[in-house]
Design a protein around this motif. Structure first.
Motif, PDB file in Angstrom:
ATOM      1  N   CYS A 197     -36.918  -4.655  47.552  1.00 57.41           N
ATOM      2  CA  CYS A 197     -37.562  -3.533  46.882  1.00 57.41           C
ATOM      3  C   CYS A 197     -36.494  -2.574  46.361  1.00 57.41           C
ATOM      4  O   CYS A 197     -35.533  -2.250  47.068  1.00 57.41           O
TER       5      CYS A 197
ATOM      6  N   HIS B 207     -36.740   0.463  45.803  1.00 54.70           N
ATOM      7  CA  HIS B 207     -36.829   1.819  46.349  1.00 54.70           C
ATOM      8  C   HIS B 207     -35.828   1.983  47.496  1.00 54.70           C
ATOM      9  O   HIS B 207     -34.839   2.679  47.354  1.00 54.70           O
ATOM     10  N   GLN B 208     -36.094   1.299  48.617  1.00 58.84           N
ATOM     11  CA  GLN B 208     -35.160   1.425  49.737  1.00 58.84           C
ATOM     12  C   GLN B 208     -34.827   0.087  50.389  1.00 58.84           C
ATOM     13  O   GLN B 208     -34.384   0.048  51.533  1.00 58.84           O
TER      14      GLN B 208
ATOM     15  N   CYS C 167     -44.493  -3.987  48.336  1.00 57.66           N
ATOM     16  CA  CYS C 167     -43.549  -3.543  49.362  1.00 57.66           C
ATOM     17  C   CYS C 167     -44.334  -2.842  50.471  1.00 57.66           C
ATOM     18  O   CYS C 167     -44.964  -1.813  50.225  1.00 57.66           O
TER      19      CYS C 167
ATOM     20  N   SER D 248     -44.846   0.305  47.124  1.00 56.05           N
ATOM     21  CA  SER D 248     -44.552  -0.006  45.719  1.00 56.05           C
ATOM     22  C   SER D 248     -45.159  -1.358  45.348  1.00 56.05           C
ATOM     23  O   SER D 248     -45.250  -2.263  46.181  1.00 56.05           O
TER      24      SER D 248
ATOM     25  N   HIS E  58     -43.332   1.519  51.568  1.00 55.22           N
ATOM     26  CA  HIS E  58     -43.937   2.728  50.987  1.00 55.22           C
ATOM     27  C   HIS E  58     -44.963   2.388  49.919  1.00 55.22           C
ATOM     28  O   HIS E  58     -45.394   3.258  49.169  1.00 55.22           O
TER      29      HIS E  58
HETATM   30  S1  FES Z   1     -38.737   0.508  50.317  1.00 56.97           S
HETATM   31 FE1  FES Z   1     -40.212  -0.376  49.036  1.00 56.97          FE
HETATM   32  S2  FES Z   1     -41.494   1.253  48.502  1.00 56.97           S
HETATM   33 FE2  FES Z   1     -39.963   2.176  49.713  1.00 56.97          FE
END
Ligand code: FES
Length: 168
Positions: free
Chosen positions: A110, A112-113, A128, A133, A131
């Motif tokens: 992902c 994001h993180q 994901c 996504s 969070h």
């Molecule tokens: S790590 Fe995937 S939405 Fe935050």
């Protein structure tokens, strides 16, 4: 002490000693079983049902250089990729046979993180669980917080449908 009392005493002692002997034997047996289980686990080089390299030839790890590999779809680890709605993690990629019937390969990480995404067949997207996504089957962001698309890789199936080739 009569002979009868002596005999009973001896029998009692004998049974006690036999009981302890059994307990001791059981302890040894359990220890042996434990040790056997331990050694078989630690000596087993392929403990899980999905060995990452089994059925995969080439480099499937984007951090180790250019991604270029083939997946043997007759291998039991990956045969499910012939079925729409199924997916597998191969190295740093997620490979899915999506609703359209094509097989897609995307970065599993992902943007994001860094959590590993999953393919959701009902929604036909990469999700994901960290969070929430969501990404399209081509990797585009559909729902944040991620803002960057998943890297998409090229896929091609052999004529007999048994070999999937994935390249950058
Ligand atoms: S790590 Fe995937 S939405 Fe935050």
């Amino acid at each position: 002490m009569t002979n009868l009392e002596t005999d009973q005493l001896k029998r009692g002692e004998f049974l006690r000693s036999l009981g302890m002997g059994s307990a001791a034997l059981m302890a040894f047996y359990c220890m042996g079983t434990g040790l056997t289980a331990c050694s078989s686990k630690s000596d087993d080089p392929t403990p899980s049902t999905t060995t990452p390299s089994a059925g995969v030839t080439g480099n499937a790890d984007a951090s180790a250089g250019t991604v270029s590999f083939t997946v043997d779809l007759t291998n039991s680890n990956y045969a499910k990729l012939k079925t729409t709605g199924q997916y597998a993690i191969v190295g740093s990629l997620i490979i899915a046979k999506v609703k359209s019937g094509s097989v897609v390969a995307l970065s599993k990480t992902c943007t994001h993180q860094g959590t590993e995404v999953q393919y959701r067949s009902t929604q036909d997207d990469m999700y994901c669980p960290n969070h929430g996504s969501e990404f399209s089957p081509t990797g585009a962001v559909e729902v944040g917080p991620a803002t960057k698309a998943l890297t998409q890789y090229k896929t091609s199936l052999s004529a007999d449908g048994n070999t999937l080739t994935v390249t950058a």
